[in-house]
Design an enzyme around this catalytic site. Structure first.
Site, PDB file in Angstrom:
ATOM      1  CB  ALA A 156      -0.920  -0.005   1.215  1.00  0.00           C
ATOM      2  CB  SER A 161      -0.539   1.087   5.132  1.00  0.00           C
ATOM      3  OG  SER A 161      -0.570   0.013   6.057  1.00  0.00           O
ATOM      4  CG  HIS A 163      -0.551  -2.614   8.992  1.00  0.00           C
ATOM      5  ND1 HIS A 163      -0.805  -3.521  10.004  1.00  0.00           N
ATOM      6  CD2 HIS A 163      -0.702  -3.303   7.837  1.00  0.00           C
ATOM      7  CE1 HIS A 163      -1.079  -4.708   9.482  1.00  0.00           C
ATOM      8  NE2 HIS A 163      -1.030  -4.607   8.161  1.00  0.00           N
ATOM      9  CG  ASP A 170      -0.764  -8.004   8.658  1.00  0.00           C
ATOM     10  OD1 ASP A 170      -1.877  -7.681   8.195  1.00  0.00           O
ATOM     11  OD2 ASP A 170       0.308  -7.478   8.292  1.00  0.00           O
ATOM     12  CD  GLU A 219      -2.559  -7.565   2.192  1.00  0.00           C
ATOM     13  OE1 GLU A 219      -2.865  -7.288   3.373  1.00  0.00           O
ATOM     14  OE2 GLU A 219      -1.699  -6.943   1.543  1.00  0.00           O
ATOM     15  CG  HIS A 222      -4.788  -6.414   6.280  1.00  0.00           C
ATOM     16  ND1 HIS A 222      -3.686  -5.587   6.460  1.00  0.00           N
ATOM     17  CD2 HIS A 222      -5.872  -5.622   6.470  1.00  0.00           C
ATOM     18  CE1 HIS A 222      -4.098  -4.358   6.738  1.00  0.00           C
ATOM     19  NE2 HIS A 222      -5.413  -4.353   6.748  1.00  0.00           N
TER      20      HIS A 222
END
Ligand code: ZN
Length: 250
Positions: A156, A161, A163, A170, A219, A222
């Site tokens: 990303a 992102s 995160h 994750d 993903e 995620h």
């Protein structure tokens, strides 16, 4: 003869004087009783709308970086300087390959993850582990550039992102089988997580088959915290955040 005729006429008038008002009186009583009987019916018909108004749906935001309902993607990026104020290390099994600073999550997301991992253990005897949590903008930028920058679609863009929000986790097995790989989705741990995360406010953020909508490859590992109410809607209706947002702004 004349007297008898007069008497008959008298009776008719008398009868009219008595019967007509009596009829009106009785009809009045009947109407009142009807009104009384009908009242509860009309009240109960009006009640459902009054007592059960349409509940408001959770609304995503593209401007409030600190909101749990923040839509984050390449188009709607977080500010480079945004750092969540309530990052905490969840009390779960942690990936030893990642520093603790990048295994933190925002407080609500951390507590929800603890409940989710405990349920996986209790219900299916599955051992889940957190592989990655909060990631600063600068780290995302470094990963993005080393992966090839604009020439790739796997990592990303900086600010895009989840995160960086401290709301993305994750998830992996306790061993390193299928760590951050698509095959995690075929593992019992991945299957259980995809099917149950919504009970704890998480969603599988980049599902298979919706790559064109999310802009991110599948993903299986995620998961994004959005709160239980929205997570249930997205799971039940098989929607990504992008699709839900489209519906919201239409
Ligand atoms: Zn991730």
């Amino acid at each position: 003869m004349a007297v008898r005729k007069l008497h008959n006429w008298h009776y008719i008038v008398l009868a009219a004087i008595v019967i007509i008002p009596a009829s009106y009186f009785l009809y009045g009583l009947y109407q009142n009783s009807e009104t009384v009987q009908r009242q509860p019916e009309s009240v109960s018909q009006a009640n459902p709308a009054q007592l059960d108004p349409q509940p408001a749906l959770p609304e995503l935001t593209i401007s409030d970086d600190s909101s749990v309902l923040r839509l984050i993607n390449a188009e709607h990026r977080l500010a480079p300087e945004y750092v969540p104020s309530d990052l905490a290390l969840p009390d779960v099994s942690l990936d030893s390959r990642n520093p603790e600073s990048q295994l933190r999550l925002r407080a609500d997301a951390a507590q929800a993850l603890e409940r989710m991992f405990a349920a996986a253990k209790e219900e299916e005897d599955l051992d889940l582990q957190l592989a990655s949590g909060y990631r600063p903008y600068s780290t995302q930028e470094a990963i993005y550039n080393s992966a090839g920058g604009e020439n790739q679609t796997l990592v990303a863009v900086p600010g895009g992102s989840e995160h960086q929000s401290g709301l993305a986790a994750d998830i992996k097995r306790e061993d390193f089988v299928c760590r951050l790989e698509e095959c995690f989705g075929n593992q019992p741990e991945g299957i259980w997580s995809a099917g149950n995360a919504h009970r704890f406010g998480y969603i599988l953020r980049y599902p298979e088959g919706k790559e064109d909508i999310t802009g991110i490859s599948y993903e299986a590992w995620h998961f994004r915290y959005v709160g239980e109410e929205l997570a249930k809607i997205l799971h039940d209706e098989n929607l990504t955040l992008e699709e839900y947002y489209q519906r919201q702004v239409q």
